[in-house]
Design an enzyme around this catalytic site. Structure first.
Site, PDB file in Angstrom:
ATOM      1  N   GLY A  69      -1.495   4.141  -4.632  1.00  0.00           N
ATOM      2  CA  GLY A  69      -1.251   2.987  -5.487  1.00  0.00           C
ATOM      3  C   GLY A  69      -0.077   3.097  -6.430  1.00  0.00           C
ATOM      4  O   GLY A  69       0.101   2.237  -7.295  1.00  0.00           O
ATOM      5  N   SER A 125       0.845  -1.184   0.000  1.00  0.00           N
ATOM      6  CA  SER A 125       0.000   0.000   0.000  1.00  0.00           C
ATOM      7  C   SER A 125       0.884   1.240   0.000  1.00  0.00           C
ATOM      8  O   SER A 125       2.095   1.155   0.217  1.00  0.00           O
ATOM      9  CB  SER A 125      -0.915  -0.011   1.232  1.00  0.00           C
ATOM     10  OG  SER A 125      -1.733   1.130   1.281  1.00  0.00           O
ATOM     11  N   CYS A 126       0.284   2.392  -0.254  1.00  0.00           N
ATOM     12  CA  CYS A 126       1.017   3.672  -0.190  1.00  0.00           C
ATOM     13  C   CYS A 126      -0.022   4.770  -0.059  1.00  0.00           C
ATOM     14  O   CYS A 126      -0.980   4.632   0.703  1.00  0.00           O
ATOM     15  CB  CYS A 126       1.909   3.850  -1.421  1.00  0.00           C
ATOM     16  SG  CYS A 126       1.039   3.786  -3.010  1.00  0.00           S
ATOM     17  N   GLY A 127       0.136   5.875  -0.782  1.00  0.00           N
ATOM     18  CA  GLY A 127      -0.854   6.937  -0.744  1.00  0.00           C
ATOM     19  C   GLY A 127      -1.972   6.712  -1.734  1.00  0.00           C
ATOM     20  O   GLY A 127      -3.163   6.809  -1.403  1.00  0.00           O
ATOM     21  N   TRP A 168      -3.919   4.225   0.980  1.00  0.00           N
ATOM     22  CA  TRP A 168      -4.430   4.987   2.120  1.00  0.00           C
ATOM     23  C   TRP A 168      -5.458   6.033   1.705  1.00  0.00           C
ATOM     24  O   TRP A 168      -6.374   6.339   2.480  1.00  0.00           O
ATOM     25  CB  TRP A 168      -3.291   5.657   2.889  1.00  0.00           C
ATOM     26  CG  TRP A 168      -3.834   6.486   4.015  1.00  0.00           C
ATOM     27  CD1 TRP A 168      -3.865   7.851   4.106  1.00  0.00           C
ATOM     28  CD2 TRP A 168      -4.496   5.988   5.180  1.00  0.00           C
ATOM     29  NE1 TRP A 168      -4.504   8.232   5.265  1.00  0.00           N
ATOM     30  CE2 TRP A 168      -4.898   7.110   5.949  1.00  0.00           C
ATOM     31  CE3 TRP A 168      -4.796   4.707   5.652  1.00  0.00           C
ATOM     32  CZ2 TRP A 168      -5.571   6.976   7.151  1.00  0.00           C
ATOM     33  CZ3 TRP A 168      -5.467   4.582   6.863  1.00  0.00           C
ATOM     34  CH2 TRP A 168      -5.855   5.710   7.599  1.00  0.00           C
TER      35      TRP A 168
END
Length: 274
Positions: A241, A237-239, A266
């Site tokens: 994708g 995951s990240c901010g 996220w």
């Protein structure tokens, strides 16, 4: 001599690309995010084709950025780029390694494996003093015959994550910075709350990089080995994708097989949960 039937690696060097530009089936994709004026004011690797990651290759009807496209959309736009089932694709961006792994993962998620990320991207290409061109002309190409086949295990969506956070056999690694992961630094998206997906761990994507390039395989393996993820399936995951795919790239190079990317990351999770 490498050919279009077999790509030598998940990631290739600028030297490799320079030496193999003659391959007939080679397709070079520029994955950076460009504005209209940029096409004639930036520099590019010769014979590049523009992969519009935020436009033609994202679901524009989704409320979240960089959303996963449908199989039909991906196949149509890929064919419009003149890409065929027998193409050999190398993708790069202007940051080194940032946008390009997302393109690599999109192709992998639609059943196409003959694609590699250019290690170091355009900055590394320029560092070697290889030729560049001063503009990128968007032309109508002969339509390709690319066939997309969605691989559902590669992508995770919100309803999957609700189950994964409760499954001890699954691990979630977040590529955001440590301060964003801990909620110390605000999220760049206006109105998005700070926070963390439950039961996730932090692996900032920057820790996988050495300047513009990905760290050597041995160092990547050591980084993953230091985490409590043995025998787990991994979701990144990240901010929104994008940098999660850098983790996916490094994990595959390190030998992990049961890996996936949370598309909404996220931005979606933090919006849909309280």
């Amino acid at each position: 001599m490498p050919n279009a039937d077999r790509l030598v690696s998940t990631i290739v060097s600028c030297e490799w690309l320079f030496q193999n530009q003659h391959i007939e089936e080679l397709v070079i994709l520029d994955a950076r995010v460009l504005k209209a004026d940029d096409f004639t004011t930036q520099t590019y690797i010769p014979n590049s084709r523009y992969f519009d990651i935020k436009g033609k290759f994202s679901d524009q009807d989704d409320e979240f950025p960089n959303a996963f496209p449908s199989q039909e959309q991906f196949e149509r736009e890929t064919r419009n780029l003149g890409i065929n089932n027998n193409s050999l694709i190398v993708v790069y961006d202007d940051k080194g390694i940032y946008w390009s792994p997302r393109v690599w993962w999109l192709f992998r998620s639609f059943g196409f494996n003959n694609i590699a990320v250019l290690d170091g991207g355009l900055p590394e290409w320029k560092r070697h003093n290889y030729d560049t061109i001063p503009s990128l002309i968007i032309t109508q190409r002969e339509e390709g015959d690319f066939t997309a086949q969605f691989q559902p295990d590669n992508m995770r969506f919100f309803h999957h994550i609700l189950d994964i956070v409760r499954d001890e056999n699954c691990g979630i690694l977040d590529a955001r910075s440590e301060d964003r992961f801990k909620g110390i630094a605000p999220e760049p998206r206006i109105g998005l709350r700070s926070g963390t997906i439950p039961n996730s761990a932090n692996l900032p994507y920057t820790k996988l990089l050495d300047g513009n390039c990905l760290k050597p395989e041995a160092e990547l393996k050591a980084i993953f080995k230091s985490l409590d993820i043995a025998n787990r399936s991994l979701t990144f995951s990240c901010g929104s994708g994008i940098t999660a795919c850098i983790l996916a790239l490094a994990a595959e190079i390190s030998g992990y097989q049961n890996i996936s990317v949370y598309d909404g990351s996220w931005t979606e999770f933090g919006t849909l949960t309280k």
